[in-house]
Design a protein around this motif. Structure first.
Motif, PDB file in Angstrom:
ATOM      1  N   SER A 104      52.862   9.610  42.760  1.00  0.00           N
ATOM      2  CA  SER A 104      53.612  10.729  43.163  1.00  0.00           C
ATOM      3  C   SER A 104      55.099  10.139  43.467  1.00  0.00           C
ATOM      4  O   SER A 104      56.052  10.726  43.474  1.00  0.00           O
ATOM      5  CB  SER A 104      53.141  11.467  44.076  1.00  0.00           C
ATOM      6  OG  SER A 104      52.798  10.652  45.355  1.00  0.00           O
ATOM      7  N   THR A 105      55.008   8.825  44.082  1.00  0.00           N
ATOM      8  CA  THR A 105      56.398   8.266  44.559  1.00  0.00           C
ATOM      9  C   THR A 105      57.171   7.605  43.448  1.00  0.00           C
ATOM     10  O   THR A 105      58.224   7.486  43.622  1.00  0.00           O
ATOM     11  CB  THR A 105      56.027   7.383  45.738  1.00  0.00           C
ATOM     12  OG1 THR A 105      55.423   6.124  45.084  1.00  0.00           O
ATOM     13  CG2 THR A 105      55.513   8.189  46.992  1.00  0.00           C
ATOM     14  N   ASP A 106      56.634   7.145  42.359  1.00  0.00           N
ATOM     15  CA  ASP A 106      57.111   6.438  41.254  1.00  0.00           C
ATOM     16  C   ASP A 106      56.737   7.175  40.248  1.00  0.00           C
ATOM     17  O   ASP A 106      55.933   6.708  39.175  1.00  0.00           O
ATOM     18  CB  ASP A 106      56.928   4.913  41.255  1.00  0.00           C
ATOM     19  CG  ASP A 106      57.281   4.023  40.400  1.00  0.00           C
ATOM     20  OD1 ASP A 106      58.516   4.675  40.095  1.00  0.00           O
ATOM     21  OD2 ASP A 106      56.812   3.302  39.996  1.00  0.00           O
ATOM     22  N   TYR A 107      57.012   8.375  39.846  1.00  0.00           N
ATOM     23  CA  TYR A 107      56.519   9.449  38.838  1.00  0.00           C
ATOM     24  C   TYR A 107      56.972   8.948  37.473  1.00  0.00           C
ATOM     25  O   TYR A 107      58.266   8.676  37.381  1.00  0.00           O
ATOM     26  CB  TYR A 107      56.676  10.652  39.164  1.00  0.00           C
ATOM     27  CG  TYR A 107      55.940  11.827  38.218  1.00  0.00           C
ATOM     28  CD1 TYR A 107      54.426  11.821  38.687  1.00  0.00           C
ATOM     29  CD2 TYR A 107      56.859  12.280  37.249  1.00  0.00           C
ATOM     30  CE1 TYR A 107      53.785  12.816  37.750  1.00  0.00           C
ATOM     31  CE2 TYR A 107      56.085  13.242  36.532  1.00  0.00           C
ATOM     32  CZ  TYR A 107      54.586  13.473  36.839  1.00  0.00           C
ATOM     33  OH  TYR A 107      54.101  14.592  36.091  1.00  0.00           O
ATOM     34  N   ASP A 108      56.011   8.841  36.503  1.00  0.00           N
ATOM     35  CA  ASP A 108      56.436   8.485  35.166  1.00  0.00           C
ATOM     36  C   ASP A 108      55.981   9.613  34.233  1.00  0.00           C
ATOM     37  O   ASP A 108      54.635   9.810  34.124  1.00  0.00           O
ATOM     38  CB  ASP A 108      56.157   7.275  34.393  1.00  0.00           C
ATOM     39  CG  ASP A 108      56.358   7.048  33.230  1.00  0.00           C
ATOM     40  OD1 ASP A 108      57.020   7.846  32.389  1.00  0.00           O
ATOM     41  OD2 ASP A 108      56.251   5.743  32.626  1.00  0.00           O
ATOM     42  N   ASP A 109      56.740  10.558  33.995  1.00  0.00           N
ATOM     43  CA  ASP A 109      56.332  11.818  32.907  1.00  0.00           C
ATOM     44  C   ASP A 109      55.598  11.343  31.856  1.00  0.00           C
ATOM     45  O   ASP A 109      54.525  11.957  31.448  1.00  0.00           O
ATOM     46  CB  ASP A 109      57.262  12.854  32.720  1.00  0.00           C
ATOM     47  CG  ASP A 109      56.807  14.340  32.258  1.00  0.00           C
ATOM     48  OD1 ASP A 109      55.884  14.729  32.866  1.00  0.00           O
ATOM     49  OD2 ASP A 109      57.439  14.702  31.416  1.00  0.00           O
ATOM     50  N   ILE A 113      50.033  15.508  41.129  1.00  0.00           N
ATOM     51  CA  ILE A 113      49.490  14.228  40.738  1.00  0.00           C
ATOM     52  C   ILE A 113      49.681  13.117  41.745  1.00  0.00           C
ATOM     53  O   ILE A 113      50.716  12.810  42.005  1.00  0.00           O
ATOM     54  CB  ILE A 113      49.889  13.940  39.290  1.00  0.00           C
ATOM     55  CG1 ILE A 113      49.150  14.801  38.367  1.00  0.00           C
ATOM     56  CG2 ILE A 113      49.244  12.574  39.062  1.00  0.00           C
ATOM     57  CD1 ILE A 113      49.694  14.693  36.855  1.00  0.00           C
ATOM     58  N   ALA A 114      48.678  12.768  42.568  1.00  0.00           N
ATOM     59  CA  ALA A 114      48.821  11.546  43.515  1.00  0.00           C
ATOM     60  C   ALA A 114      49.024  10.184  42.705  1.00  0.00           C
ATOM     61  O   ALA A 114      49.668   9.450  43.020  1.00  0.00           O
ATOM     62  CB  ALA A 114      47.756  11.469  44.318  1.00  0.00           C
ATOM     63  N   SER A 115      48.295  10.043  41.659  1.00  0.00           N
ATOM     64  CA  SER A 115      48.318   8.868  40.629  1.00  0.00           C
ATOM     65  C   SER A 115      47.687   9.383  39.176  1.00  0.00           C
ATOM     66  O   SER A 115      46.769   9.926  39.142  1.00  0.00           O
ATOM     67  CB  SER A 115      47.569   7.739  41.461  1.00  0.00           C
ATOM     68  OG  SER A 115      46.138   7.859  41.666  1.00  0.00           O
ATOM     69  N   MET A 116      47.897   8.395  38.603  1.00  0.00           N
ATOM     70  CA  MET A 116      47.447   8.436  37.079  1.00  0.00           C
ATOM     71  C   MET A 116      47.522   7.198  36.418  1.00  0.00           C
ATOM     72  O   MET A 116      48.532   6.510  36.512  1.00  0.00           O
ATOM     73  CB  MET A 116      47.900   9.607  36.251  1.00  0.00           C
ATOM     74  CG  MET A 116      47.437   9.769  35.037  1.00  0.00           C
ATOM     75  SD  MET A 116      47.545  11.219  34.237  1.00  0.00           S
ATOM     76  CE  MET A 116      46.940  11.122  32.839  1.00  0.00           C
ATOM     77  N   SER A 117      46.200   6.653  35.920  1.00  0.00           N
ATOM     78  CA  SER A 117      46.370   5.339  34.918  1.00  0.00           C
ATOM     79  C   SER A 117      45.553   5.731  33.645  1.00  0.00           C
ATOM     80  O   SER A 117      44.922   6.515  33.735  1.00  0.00           O
ATOM     81  CB  SER A 117      45.947   4.415  35.805  1.00  0.00           C
ATOM     82  OG  SER A 117      44.582   4.440  36.305  1.00  0.00           O
ATOM     83  N   ARG A 118      46.099   4.964  32.788  1.00  0.00           N
ATOM     84  CA  ARG A 118      45.681   4.879  31.265  1.00  0.00           C
ATOM     85  C   ARG A 118      45.411   3.341  31.311  1.00  0.00           C
ATOM     86  O   ARG A 118      46.296   2.393  31.442  1.00  0.00           O
ATOM     87  CB  ARG A 118      46.523   5.526  30.290  1.00  0.00           C
ATOM     88  CG  ARG A 118      46.936   6.824  30.588  1.00  0.00           C
ATOM     89  CD  ARG A 118      47.789   7.430  29.450  1.00  0.00           C
ATOM     90  NE  ARG A 118      48.307   8.724  29.736  1.00  0.00           N
ATOM     91  CZ  ARG A 118      47.711   9.679  29.589  1.00  0.00           C
ATOM     92  NH1 ARG A 118      46.733   9.756  28.693  1.00  0.00           N
ATOM     93  NH2 ARG A 118      48.140  10.835  29.738  1.00  0.00           N
TER      94      ARG A 118
END
Length: 153
Positions: free
Chosen positions: A31-36, A69-74
C-alpha cells in the motif's frame, strides 16, 4: 554411421534439448509502494521462467478500510497454496496454478466473478499427475525400444 545410430542421435537431440520451464508473472507491491500493474494487469516485463511447480498469487487486503490492498505478490513456488484466511485486520487470498502466466488474475476471484480463489486463468492441481518431462522420458524409451526391435528383426 549406420541408420540406427543416425535415428537414435536425432531422437536424443530432440528429446533432451533444454526444456522451457513454467513462465509466471513476478512482482510485488504494498500500500505504501503501490504498483497498479502488479495488482490489475501484469506486463511482459514482469514475466520470468521459473523452475518451480506453480505460479502463485498472494493478495492481502485490509478489513478497514475495506478492500484496500495491503500487499500483493505474484511469483512461483514449489508449495501449493489455495484458499482464503482472515484475522482481525486482514484477509489473505492465496492461489496456485500450473499453466504459463496463469497467475495474471486478481488473486481474489475467478474470471466468472465467483469466489473460487484460484485466479482468472487458473487450473486445479490433481495430485498424482505426471509432469510432461516424465511423459517425454517414457515416450523416448518406448520409441528407442521400438526402433531396436524393428532393426533386430
Amino acid at each position: 554411421m549406420n541408420c540406427f545410430n543416425s535415428v537414435l542421435l536425432v531422437l536424443l537431440i530432440f528429446y533432451f534439448s533444454p526444456a522451457c520451464g513454467l513462465k509466471c508473472y513476478t512482482c510485488s507491491t504494498t500500500s505504501t509502494d503501490y504498483d497498479d500493474n502488479c495488482v490489475s494487469s501484469p506486463t511482459e516485463d514482469m514475466s520470468r521462467d521459473c523452475n518451480k511447480k506453480y505460479c502463485n498469487i498472494i493478495r492481502v487486503e485490509d478489513k478497514d478500510p475495506k478492500n484496500l490492498i495491503a500487499s500483493m505478490s505474484r511469483g512461483c513456488s514449489d508449495v501449493y497454496m489455495n484458499g482464503k484466511s482472515e484475522d482481525y485486520t486482514h484477509i489473505v487470498y492465496q492461489m496456485s496454478c500450473k499453466d504459463d502466466f496463469c497467475n495474471s488474475g486478481s488473486g481474489k476471484t475467478g474470471s466468472d466473478g465467483g469466489h473460487n480463489y484460484l485466479g482468472d486463468k487458473s487450473t486445479i492441481y490433481c495430485p498424482g499427475t505426471e509432469s510432461s518431462a516424465s511423459v517425454q522420458y517414457i515416450s523416448m524409451i518406448l520409441i528407442i525400444s521400438s526402433i531396436v526391435m524393428v532393426l533386430r528383426i
